[in-house]
Design a protein around this motif. Structure first.
Motif, short mmCIF file in Angstrom:
data_model
loop_
_atom_site.label_atom_id
_atom_site.label_comp_id
_atom_site.label_asym_id
_atom_site.label_seq_id
_atom_site.Cartn_x
_atom_site.Cartn_y
_atom_site.Cartn_z
N LEU A 107 0.84 -1.20 0.00
CA LEU A 107 0.00 0.00 0.00
C LEU A 107 0.88 1.25 0.00
O LEU A 107 1.62 1.50 0.95
N VAL A 108 0.76 2.02 -1.09
CA VAL A 108 1.62 3.19 -1.29
C VAL A 108 0.75 4.42 -1.56
O VAL A 108 -0.15 4.36 -2.39
N PRO A 109 1.03 5.55 -0.89
CA PRO A 109 0.28 6.76 -1.18
C PRO A 109 0.49 7.22 -2.63
O PRO A 109 1.57 7.07 -3.19
N ASN A 110 -0.56 7.80 -3.19
CA ASN A 110 -0.51 8.39 -4.53
C ASN A 110 -0.90 9.86 -4.36
O ASN A 110 -2.08 10.18 -4.22
N ILE A 111 0.11 10.72 -4.36
CA ILE A 111 -0.09 12.12 -4.03
C ILE A 111 0.34 12.99 -5.20
O ILE A 111 1.47 12.88 -5.68
N ASP A 112 -0.56 13.86 -5.65
CA ASP A 112 -0.23 14.77 -6.74
C ASP A 112 0.98 15.62 -6.34
O ASP A 112 1.08 16.03 -5.17
N PRO A 113 1.89 15.89 -7.27
CA PRO A 113 3.10 16.69 -6.95
C PRO A 113 2.80 18.09 -6.43
O PRO A 113 3.64 18.70 -5.77
N SER A 114 1.61 18.63 -6.70
CA SER A 114 1.27 19.98 -6.24
C SER A 114 0.83 20.02 -4.78
O SER A 114 0.65 21.11 -4.21
N VAL A 115 0.66 18.87 -4.14
CA VAL A 115 0.17 18.82 -2.76
C VAL A 115 1.26 19.28 -1.80
O VAL A 115 2.43 18.87 -1.91
N TYR A 116 0.89 20.12 -0.84
CA TYR A 116 1.82 20.53 0.20
C TYR A 116 1.64 19.63 1.41
O TYR A 116 0.54 19.54 1.98
N LEU A 117 2.72 18.94 1.80
CA LEU A 117 2.76 18.11 3.00
C LEU A 117 3.65 18.82 4.02
O LEU A 117 4.87 18.89 3.83
N ALA A 118 3.08 19.33 5.08
CA ALA A 118 3.83 20.05 6.09
C ALA A 118 4.69 19.10 6.92
O ALA A 118 4.38 17.90 7.03
N ASP A 119 5.74 19.65 7.51
CA ASP A 119 6.59 18.87 8.40
C ASP A 119 5.74 18.19 9.47
O ASP A 119 4.82 18.79 10.02
N GLY A 120 6.06 16.96 9.75
CA GLY A 120 5.36 16.21 10.78
C GLY A 120 4.09 15.52 10.30
O GLY A 120 3.53 14.72 11.03
N SER A 121 3.63 15.85 9.10
CA SER A 121 2.45 15.15 8.59
C SER A 121 2.87 13.76 8.14
O SER A 121 4.01 13.54 7.72
N ILE A 167 -4.31 11.70 -2.89
CA ILE A 167 -4.58 13.10 -2.63
C ILE A 167 -4.45 13.87 -3.94
O ILE A 167 -3.43 13.77 -4.62
N GLY A 168 -5.50 14.65 -4.27
CA GLY A 168 -5.56 15.38 -5.53
C GLY A 168 -4.86 16.73 -5.52
O GLY A 168 -4.42 17.24 -4.49
N LYS A 169 -4.83 17.30 -6.68
CA LYS A 169 -4.12 18.54 -7.00
C LYS A 169 -4.47 19.69 -6.05
O LYS A 169 -5.63 19.88 -5.68
N ASP A 170 -3.43 20.46 -5.68
CA ASP A 170 -3.54 21.70 -4.90
C ASP A 170 -4.13 21.51 -3.51
O ASP A 170 -4.63 22.47 -2.91
N SER A 171 -4.06 20.31 -2.98
CA SER A 171 -4.50 20.07 -1.60
C SER A 171 -3.33 20.33 -0.65
O SER A 171 -2.18 20.46 -1.08
N SER A 172 -3.63 20.41 0.64
CA SER A 172 -2.57 20.61 1.63
C SER A 172 -2.88 19.81 2.89
O SER A 172 -4.04 19.67 3.28
N VAL A 173 -1.82 19.27 3.46
CA VAL A 173 -1.90 18.46 4.68
C VAL A 173 -0.94 19.13 5.67
O VAL A 173 0.27 19.16 5.45
N TRP A 174 -1.49 19.67 6.75
CA TRP A 174 -0.73 20.54 7.63
C TRP A 174 -0.09 19.80 8.79
O TRP A 174 -0.27 18.61 8.98
N PHE A 175 0.69 20.53 9.56
CA PHE A 175 1.57 20.00 10.59
C PHE A 175 0.89 18.99 11.51
O PHE A 175 -0.20 19.21 12.00
N ASN A 176 1.59 17.88 11.70
CA ASN A 176 1.21 16.82 12.64
C ASN A 176 -0.14 16.17 12.35
O ASN A 176 -0.79 15.64 13.24
N THR A 177 -0.52 16.17 11.09
CA THR A 177 -1.72 15.46 10.66
C THR A 177 -1.34 14.04 10.29
O THR A 177 -0.27 13.82 9.71
#
Length: 179
Positions: free
Chosen positions: A8-22, A30-40
């Motif tokens: 099982l491998v994540p499939n994340i669009d290159p435009s997604v922002y993954l914050a430190d600790g996420s 995860i689709g285009k222009d999404s964001s996953v913020w700190f410690n999520t």
């Protein structure tokens, strides 16, 4: 950070922002222009988690699911700070308030608003455009034009903020303190 679990491998669009600790683990899309913020934490180890485009999942949130029941978050959804999503479907344009909890097989309708601290119980169906609040959540009213404005503005703001952080976020070292 992305993590594989077995096959099982994540499939994340290159435009997604993954914050430190996420942490994005397993069968997560995860689709285009999404964001996953700190410690999520988004943990797709018991089934798939599908997150659409322009979704913001704010600091300290947790997304998982019950085995055999996928979690689906459609486009332009806001998940507030420290929310817990455990299975179910969140339709396009909905807002889940800070520290709200969504439980297995619940469905949050398009453009619905779950107030901060609310608990949406298993299998509850929140109608499109409704506001729910409380523990357990109850429908209290239809969302207003002002609510809709805030919800849409938040989506735009977080797309922009994710891009800003991707371009300029960095840890401050001792060398930089004199700037």
């Amino acid at each position: 950070m992305k993590y594989r679990v077995g096959s099982l491998v994540p499939n994340i669009d290159p435009s997604v922002y993954l914050a430190d600790g996420s942490k994005v683990i397993g069968e997560v899309t995860i689709g285009k222009d999404s964001s996953v913020w700190f410690n999520t934490v988004i943990r797709g180890d018991e089934g798939p988690i599908h997150i659409g485009e322009r979704v913001n999942i704010q600091d300290g949130s947790m997304i998982h699911q019950y085995e055999g029941y996928p979690t689906i978050i459609e486009d332009e959804v806001t998940i507030g700070h420290m929310a817990m999503i455990h299975g179910g479907i969140i339709r396009k344009g909905a807002l889940i308030g800070m520290s709200a909890t969504i439980l297995d097989e619940a469905e949050i309708g398009e453009g619905a608003f779950v107030a901060a601290g609310s608990l949406v119980p298993p299998k509850m169906k929140v109608p499109a455009g409704a506001m729910v609040m409380g523990v357990p959540a109850k429908i209290v009213r239809d969302i207003s034009d002002h609510d809709r404005f805030i919800m849409e503005r938040t989506v735009r703001k977080y797309v922009k903020r994710g891009q800003q952080y991707a371009d300029s976020f960095e840890a401050i070292t001792e060398d930089m303190t004199s700037l």
